[in-house]
Design an enzyme around this catalytic site. Structure first.
Site, PDB file in Angstrom:
ATOM      1  N   THR A 148      96.765  70.051  24.952  1.00 57.09           N
ATOM      2  CA  THR A 148      96.939  68.726  24.360  1.00 57.09           C
ATOM      3  C   THR A 148      97.966  67.964  25.192  1.00 57.09           C
ATOM      4  O   THR A 148      98.839  68.573  25.788  1.00 57.09           O
ATOM      5  CB  THR A 148      97.467  68.918  22.916  1.00 57.09           C
ATOM      6  N   ILE A 161      89.809  68.675  12.131  1.00 58.89           N
ATOM      7  CA  ILE A 161      90.911  67.774  12.462  1.00 58.89           C
ATOM      8  C   ILE A 161      92.162  68.613  12.635  1.00 58.89           C
ATOM      9  O   ILE A 161      92.457  69.478  11.805  1.00 58.89           O
ATOM     10  CB  ILE A 161      91.082  66.703  11.352  1.00 58.89           C
ATOM     11  N   GLY A 221     100.281  72.771  20.393  1.00 55.98           N
ATOM     12  CA  GLY A 221     100.261  74.207  20.106  1.00 55.98           C
ATOM     13  C   GLY A 221      99.279  74.504  19.004  1.00 55.98           C
ATOM     14  O   GLY A 221      98.234  73.863  18.898  1.00 55.98           O
TER      15      GLY A 221
END
Lengths: 323, 331
Positions: free
Chosen positions: B201, B230, B252
């Protein structure tokens, strides 16, 4: 220390002139849900089971904005969302964008218990509901005539707003449920387990795909080993103020007792935007709001109970022994 | 007049065995994106503009798991999510389930600025992107050959992976399953050994010279995730948070970050316990994360930078007005 329970059916600008035919069915549902919760807690059900049970009952009531009776998107559809959280384990589950699931809160619990994830939305959540075999209905099941009319009025008001360059003056509240009516429940059982659950249809005339505070852990819903919180009101405000988590954070990091923490959080959100119910590990209960009213009810093991809409003076409170 | 500061990340939980070449590539991308942010800050751009520009750049490069290069769902599609928050007024915007928008972080900003809402998802988010005239591309633009291969491996191992950049030969999938069950040997995340777990990410936190903060985070989520899943990245208070005190972006194990409302808690610890930024970050990484592994980057309103993680490494970079600049992976 014993069990305690609090539940809500939304906070907002609820006019005192609310006619009995709109007030009474809701009050009756609040009382019925409270009785259900008290019986379940007395029978030794866990807090997690109790909050799910109560929210299912509230979802099934067409007078609240969750489950059947959910308000409509600008497309005239329903998109329901819900979340649930267990305080001691801090496990949680959430769903958004449901259009056929009868009890969104139960699907949120299944996401928590049966998937490696916390949060499923839209078609993926619907597919999961079918995998799990939960009760589903045609989307029309959730749509009430009252909500079709609310959408029509909301669209009309929008059009007016677009046609005039001057912003519209605040309308006198003609409708008590156009953006409120989210439901929620918090509980602590006699073994000290805390849980919270919140469910909603969102707000009238919302854009399709809009997600509010209800399914967001830390915003509309939060539980920790210290407390359990369910919030309601203007979603965008509750998200940016992380209302649910902030009650717990003030207890955890500042050492405030539940009532002070909750009062401080509500006072920090713009007036008219939020209400919440919360219970603490010590068995305290609080129900606070900075709106004109909040559909609410609570009870504790020592015999206190309260069901109300507007500030205390008008609520139907019962201390131990009655007064 | 405040001092500007910027921190960026490209994911936490980096495999120590990640090939040197790939480590160097990741550091080059981080350095380039960091420099972009520094140049914008020197030119007087607002924190909000800088976090958006930097995250766009990270999304556009296929190196990390966001935008192009996003992890794939079980169905082999890309479902991206992102959020952005302006510390000034705590305005925020978020999107999930985005499948054709080239830069999800810019859609999140449009939600914040041009819609009455804070968060739009799936078809509604896609419709809004078209209304707003944002650049859209075919879903295949986001899908790299490397990720198609990883999805195949993840499916064979029947596990969810954040990402999978460590080369394994076909025969190694059995070893992978064996390793996943061998909890005694090394760190495990979501039931997977760290050596096959590399969440990537991306995120950015900035304070500009006016003292205003902003944060943004963007992701493709987990490899082999259920469609509709989500994670923490779009959730305000979990993956992203900004206020007057600080701005934070996390990465994470999403579920652990959501439970701990990690980003908001850095700010809450500063606000309610009075800790300075780095101590607040250390406290949250140590006390607020349960068994989950994660990392975060943060800046304070007064121009400090900080980061923390409880796993093997985090792709990160930071720079401050007084000339400090660093790009790193390990402790």
């Amino acid at each position: 220390m014993g069990w305690a329970i609090a539940l809500h059916g939304g906070a907002g600008d609820i006019p005192r002139s609310l006619p009995p035919e709109r007030r009474e069915p809701r009050m009756a549902t609040l009382r019925r849900s409270l009785d259900l919760a008290v019986a379940a807690l007395q029978a030794g059900r866990t807090a997690l089971d109790v909050v799910e049970l109560v929210v299912r009952e509230l979802e099934n009531c067409p007078h609240f904005n969750a489950g059947k009776g959910s308000v409509l998107t600008s497309d005239g559809t329903v998109e329901m969302e819900a979340s649930i959280m267990d305080g001691n384990t801090m496990r949680c589950g959430a769903v958004s964008g449901l259009s056929t699931v009868v009890n969104a809160i139960s699907l949120a619990r299944l996401v928590m218990e049966k998937t490696p994830h916390i949060y499923l939305g839209f078609h993926g959540a619907e597919a999961f509901a079918r995998d799990q075999g939960v009760e589903t209905r045609d989307p029309g099941h959730f749509i009430t005539d009252e909500n079709i009319e609310r959408l029509r009025l909301a669209k009309q008001a929008n059009r007016v707003q677009i046609d005039y360059t001057q912003p519209m003056k605040a309308q006198p509240p003609t409708d008590d449920n156009s953006r409120i009516g989210t439901v929620g429940c918090v509980a602590i059982d006699s073994s000290g387990n805390l849980a919270t659950a919140t469910s909603t249809g969102g707000l009238v005339n919302k854009m399709a795909g809009r997600i509010g505070d209800t399914p967001i852990i830390g915003a509309g819903t939060y539980a920790s080993p210290l407390c359990a919180v369910s919030a309601t009101g203007k979603g965008e405000s509750i998200i940016r103020h992380t209302v649910g988590r902030d009650v717990a954070a003030l207890m955890e990091h500042r050492g405030l007792p539940l009532k002070e923490a909750a009062a401080r959080v509500v006072a920090g959100v713009p007036r008219g935007d939020v209400g919440l119910v919360a219970v603490s590990a010590a068995g305290e209960v609080t129900m606070v709001y900075n709106t004109s009213g909040m559909f609410r009810a609570c009870a504790t093991e020592d015999g206190y109970s309260e069901v109300g809409i507007w500030p205390e003076a008008d609520s139907d409170a019962n201390a131990n022994g009655g007064n | 007049m405040g001092r500007w500061a910027i921190a960026i990340h490209g994911g936490a939980g980096v495999d120590p065995n990640l090939p040197e070449q790939r480590q160097e590539e990741a550091k080059r991308v981080l350095a380039r994106c960091l420099q972009l942010g520094v140049d914008l800050l020197r030119a007087g751009s607002s924190a909000l503009d800088v976090v958006e520009a930097v995250v766009r750049e990270l999304e556009t490069d296929p190196c990390f798991n966001s935008g192009r290069g996003s992890a794939l769902t079980r169905a082999g599609t890309v479902e991206m999510e992102a959020s952005i928050m302006d510390g000034r007024g705590r305005r925020c915007g978020a999107v999930s389930g985005v499948s054709t928008v080239r830069n999800p972080v810019s859609l999140a900003r449009r939600v914040m600025e041009k819609s009455p809402h804070s968060y739009l998802a799936f078809a509604g988010a896609e419709d809004f992107a078209r209304d707003q005239g944002l650049e859209v591309v075919d879903n295949s633009y986001f899908i790299t050959d490397e990720n198609v291969g990883m999805l195949k491996l993840a499916k064979e191992a029947n596990t969810i992976l954040f990402d999978y950049r460590v080369p394994l030969s076909g025969a190694d999938t059995c070893a992978l399953a064996a390793a996943a069950s061998d909890n005694a040997n090394g760190m495990v995340m979501n039931g997977l050994p760290i050596s096959i777990y590399a969440p990537e990410t991306v995120g950015c936190a900035v304070v500009d010279s006016n003292g205003f903060t902003a944060a943004a985070t963007s992701t493709g989520g987990l490899m082999n995730k259920m469609t509709g899943r989500i994670g923490d990245s779009p959730l305000i208070g979990a993956g992203t948070y900004a206020c007057g005190l600080c701005a934070v972006s996390c990465t994470g194990e999403g579920e652990a970050i959501i439970r701990s409302t990690l980003a908001r808690d850095v700010a809450a610890v500063m606000e309610y316990k009075g800790l300075p930024l780095q101590e607040a970050v250390d406290f949250c990484v140590k006390e607020r994360l349960d068994e989950g592994f994660a990392g975060l980057i943060a800046v304070s309103g007064t121009g400090e930078v900080a980061y923390g993680f409880n796993c093997t490494g985090m792709f990160r970079g930071c720079a401050t007005e007084d000339g400090f600049m660093e790009v790193g992976i390990w402790e």
